[in-house]
Design a protein around this motif. Structure first.
Motif, PDB file in Angstrom:
ATOM      1  N   ASP A  79       0.844  -1.202   0.000  1.00  0.00           N
ATOM      2  CA  ASP A  79       0.000   0.000   0.000  1.00  0.00           C
ATOM      3  C   ASP A  79       0.876   1.248   0.000  1.00  0.00           C
ATOM      4  O   ASP A  79       0.621   2.206  -0.741  1.00  0.00           O
ATOM      5  CB  ASP A  79      -0.928   0.012   1.217  1.00  0.00           C
ATOM      6  N   TYR A  80       1.897   1.264   0.831  1.00  0.00           N
ATOM      7  CA  TYR A  80       2.810   2.409   0.905  1.00  0.00           C
ATOM      8  C   TYR A  80       3.494   2.644  -0.441  1.00  0.00           C
ATOM      9  O   TYR A  80       3.546   3.763  -0.937  1.00  0.00           O
ATOM     10  CB  TYR A  80       3.838   2.173   2.006  1.00  0.00           C
ATOM     11  N   ARG A  84      -1.025   4.306  -1.451  1.00  0.00           N
ATOM     12  CA  ARG A  84      -2.272   4.183  -0.686  1.00  0.00           C
ATOM     13  C   ARG A  84      -1.943   4.368   0.800  1.00  0.00           C
ATOM     14  O   ARG A  84      -1.800   3.397   1.548  1.00  0.00           O
ATOM     15  CB  ARG A  84      -2.922   2.823  -0.931  1.00  0.00           C
ATOM     16  N   THR A  86      -2.448   6.992   4.451  1.00  0.00           N
ATOM     17  CA  THR A  86      -3.325   7.906   5.162  1.00  0.00           C
ATOM     18  C   THR A  86      -2.444   8.898   5.910  1.00  0.00           C
ATOM     19  O   THR A  86      -1.483   8.499   6.563  1.00  0.00           O
ATOM     20  CB  THR A  86      -4.192   7.124   6.174  1.00  0.00           C
ATOM     21  N   GLN A  90      -5.324  12.524   9.647  1.00  0.00           N
ATOM     22  CA  GLN A  90      -6.508  11.688   9.417  1.00  0.00           C
ATOM     23  C   GLN A  90      -6.479  10.468  10.344  1.00  0.00           C
ATOM     24  O   GLN A  90      -7.496  10.083  10.910  1.00  0.00           O
ATOM     25  CB  GLN A  90      -6.558  11.253   7.954  1.00  0.00           C
ATOM     26  N   THR A  91      -5.312   9.880  10.502  1.00  0.00           N
ATOM     27  CA  THR A  91      -5.172   8.711  11.377  1.00  0.00           C
ATOM     28  C   THR A  91      -5.454   9.096  12.825  1.00  0.00           C
ATOM     29  O   THR A  91      -6.181   8.388  13.532  1.00  0.00           O
ATOM     30  CB  THR A  91      -3.760   8.104  11.250  1.00  0.00           C
ATOM     31  N   LYS A  94      -9.128   9.669  13.377  1.00  0.00           N
ATOM     32  CA  LYS A  94      -9.867   8.399  13.339  1.00  0.00           C
ATOM     33  C   LYS A  94      -9.890   7.741  14.706  1.00  0.00           C
ATOM     34  O   LYS A  94     -10.884   7.145  15.117  1.00  0.00           O
ATOM     35  CB  LYS A  94      -9.224   7.454  12.308  1.00  0.00           C
TER      36      LYS A  94
END
Length: 97
Positions: A79-80, A84, A86, A90-91, A94
């Motif tokens: 993902d990294y 992709r 975050t 945002q983290t 969350k």
């Protein structure tokens, strides 16, 4: 090893030819099947796990956990690499941080 009181009967179905062969092998060591099966149970309890001889390595509980962790790390790395990700703000939001 302490002497256990045998106070529970446990029965199961098995193949008659398999049992006969196992009994012959046990007899060579002057053991009966009940003694051998009780030893297996005692070993399981002492180790807190199924003896590895009985578990296919790729299905061993410890191996499953390690493989699962490895898969998660690999997925996060992919993902990294593919962007992709975050952002930290945002983290934090969350998780209420």
């Amino acid at each position: 090893m302490m002497m256990l009181i045998k106070n529970q009967q446990f029965s199961f179905h098995t193949n008659d030819k398999l049992l006969a062969k196992a009994q012959k092998i046990a007899a060579v060591e002057h053991l009966d099947m009940a003694t051998i099966l009780n030893s297996v149970l005692e070993k399981m309890v002492a180790q807190g796990d199924v003896p590895t001889d009985f578990v296919d390595e790729k299905y061993n509980r410890r191996d499953k956990i390690i493989q699962s962790l490895y898969d998660e790390i690999e997925q996060a790395y992919q993902d990294y690499k593919n962007g992709r990700v975050t952002g930290i703000d945002q983290t934090f939001s969350k998780y209420g941080l």
